[in-house]
Structures are given as C-alpha cells and as structure tokens.
Scaffold this motif. Structure first.
Motif, PDB file in Angstrom:
ATOM      1  N   TYR A  47     -10.689  -4.856   4.597  1.00 19.62           N
ATOM      2  CA  TYR A  47     -10.012  -3.951   3.667  1.00 19.62           C
ATOM      3  C   TYR A  47     -10.222  -4.436   2.232  1.00 19.62           C
ATOM      4  O   TYR A  47     -10.732  -3.697   1.376  1.00 19.62           O
ATOM      5  CB  TYR A  47      -8.531  -3.904   4.034  1.00 19.62           C
ATOM      6  N   THR A  64     -15.192   1.709   7.662  1.00 20.97           N
ATOM      7  CA  THR A  64     -15.889   1.180   6.492  1.00 20.97           C
ATOM      8  C   THR A  64     -17.308   1.713   6.435  1.00 20.97           C
ATOM      9  O   THR A  64     -17.785   2.156   5.379  1.00 20.97           O
ATOM     10  CB  THR A  64     -15.908  -0.359   6.537  1.00 20.97           C
ATOM     11  N   SER A 109       0.812  -1.208   0.000  1.00 18.02           N
ATOM     12  CA  SER A 109       0.000   0.000   0.000  1.00 18.02           C
ATOM     13  C   SER A 109       0.847   1.261   0.000  1.00 18.02           C
ATOM     14  O   SER A 109       0.422   2.300  -0.487  1.00 18.02           O
ATOM     15  CB  SER A 109      -0.927   0.011   1.227  1.00 18.02           C
ATOM     16  N   VAL A 132     -11.978  -0.255  12.288  1.00 17.36           N
ATOM     17  CA  VAL A 132     -12.000  -0.526  10.847  1.00 17.36           C
ATOM     18  C   VAL A 132     -13.441  -0.716  10.374  1.00 17.36           C
ATOM     19  O   VAL A 132     -13.819  -0.245   9.295  1.00 17.36           O
ATOM     20  CB  VAL A 132     -11.139  -1.758  10.505  1.00 17.36           C
ATOM     21  N   SER A 156      -7.659  -7.335   7.470  1.00 17.02           N
ATOM     22  CA  SER A 156      -7.224  -7.471   6.077  1.00 17.02           C
ATOM     23  C   SER A 156      -8.404  -7.819   5.179  1.00 17.02           C
ATOM     24  O   SER A 156      -8.553  -7.290   4.074  1.00 17.02           O
ATOM     25  CB  SER A 156      -6.142  -8.553   5.950  1.00 17.02           C
ATOM     26  N   TYR A 188      -7.075   2.478   5.434  1.00 17.59           N
ATOM     27  CA  TYR A 188      -7.104   1.053   5.769  1.00 17.59           C
ATOM     28  C   TYR A 188      -5.700   0.547   6.102  1.00 17.59           C
ATOM     29  O   TYR A 188      -5.502  -0.213   7.060  1.00 17.59           O
ATOM     30  CB  TYR A 188      -7.645   0.242   4.593  1.00 17.59           C
ATOM     31  N   SER A 189      -4.725   0.965   5.311  1.00 11.53           N
ATOM     32  CA  SER A 189      -3.352   0.523   5.528  1.00 11.53           C
ATOM     33  C   SER A 189      -2.828   0.963   6.888  1.00 11.53           C
ATOM     34  O   SER A 189      -2.165   0.201   7.593  1.00 11.53           O
ATOM     35  CB  SER A 189      -2.456   1.067   4.415  1.00 11.53           C
TER      36      SER A 189
END
Length: 210
Positions: A101, A178, A47, A174, A98, A126-127
């Motif tokens: 993502y 999202t 990324s 996360v 992961s 996300y990274s």
C-alpha cells in the motif's frame, strides 16, 4: 501448549490498542506481532478519517515507517516451532500488505495519469483490503481463548492453517489490485506516448507487479 505459539498468538488479542510505538525486546515475537497489527489498524483508521488524499497518505506513511522495525525483526526470527511460524507468517503477510500500500500508492501520487478522485478511490481500496486481512487475524484468538483450551493439536493447526490461507489470498488480491491500477496508468501513458515515464516511476523489474 507450545509457549512460542501462545506468545505470538497472544499479541493478536492486543491488536486494537492505538499505539505501535512501544519499546520491545528484539526476540519477543508477541511485541513484534503486536506492533505490526497495531500499525495496520492505525493505517485503516487514518485512511477513514483524513479527507485530503495527500495528507491522508503522509499520515499512513508515517504510521508504516514507525512499524517497519517491528516488521523487519519479526521477519528475521527463525527459531519458532511449526505452528508458531505459521502464525508469524500470517502476521507478516498483513505487514506486507501495508508495505505494498505505502510503496505503490506513494508512486501513484506522483503519477499524472490518475485524477485526485481516482487516487482517493484507490487509497480506499487498499484500506478495505488491509482491513479485511486484519479482521481475519481476530479468528486466531480461538487458539488462546479459555473457550478453546480443549482444542487438540490438529484442531489448533487447522484454525491457523485456514486463517493463513485466507490472509494469503488477500495478500495476492492486493498484488492483483496494484497490478491493475498500474496497468491502467500504462494504457493511458501509451495513448500519450509517455510509457517510459510510468515504467520508470514504478521501480525496477523486480519491484513491478505486472
């Protein structure tokens, strides 16, 4: 002290190695955990080194698919002692980050409500979150390092429990990240009377985050 705990935890010491493609034994939690952690680190590196957002994601997706077998098999292991199970769950949370993502960003690439610049920023977000999660796992080295051999059961469990809770918080973050990104797309779609297309894009009700 507990053999399986050491096996799973020892994998964290190898998280910096570059490849997640090594052969493994299905019942070896150390190899499975190592595969997930290696994959997460490789996703982070990819990324940060690939500039084109679509090319970037294709590389990230490839790395994730290569590690999916590790994730599924580690998830299926049930015969672990209590503390080793908590380490297993912590590693799986990183694998799940992961997965969120890859699955959701893949859909966002097909969402006309995001610009190329926004997609690049989302991927970076996300990274970063994945990176913070993997950094927390390094703390588990304390339970296998020679300097920590004097830890008693309670001290060892306290370390595991704290790291687990912090990684779980990043996992929740996360999901929230999202959710917010998809919500932005929905709001934009409403203005264009095109909400159904966005709702269909992000999957079934059980897969949605809002």
């Amino acid at each position: 002290m507990k053999k399986l705990l050491f096996m799973v935890s020892a994998a964290i010491l190898t998280a910096g190695t570059p490849s997640a493609k090594a052969q493994f034994v299905v019942t070896d939690p150390a190899n499975l955990a190592s595969g997930i952690l290696n994959s997460a680190n490789e996703i982070i590196q990819t990324s940060s080194t690939v500039s084109n957002v679509v090319k970037n994601f294709k590389e990230v997706e490839k790395v994730y698919k290569q590690s999916k077998e590790y994730y599924d098999k580690l998830q299926a292991i049930n015969n672990l002692v209590k503390d080793a199970r908590k380490v297993q769950q912590t590693v799986l949370l990183v694998g799940d980050v992961s997965q969120m993502y890859v699955q959701n960003f893949g859909r966002m690439l097909n969402d006309p409500n995001f610009s190329a610049q926004e997609l690049s920023a989302i991927a970076n977000g996300y990274s970063v979150l994945l990176g913070e999660s993997t950094e927390l796992l390094k703390e588990l080295k304390q339970i296998v390092n020679s300097s920590s051999l004097s830890l008693n059961d309670k001290e060892r469990m306290d370390i595991i429990e704290r790291v687990y809770k912090e990684v779980k918080e990043y996992h929740s973050l996360v999901r929230y990240y999202t959710n917010k990104n998809i919500s932005v797309s929905i709001l934009r779609a409403k203005k264009l009377n095109n909400t159904k297309r966005v709702l269909d894009l992000y999957g079934t009700p059980s897969q949605k985050y809002w």
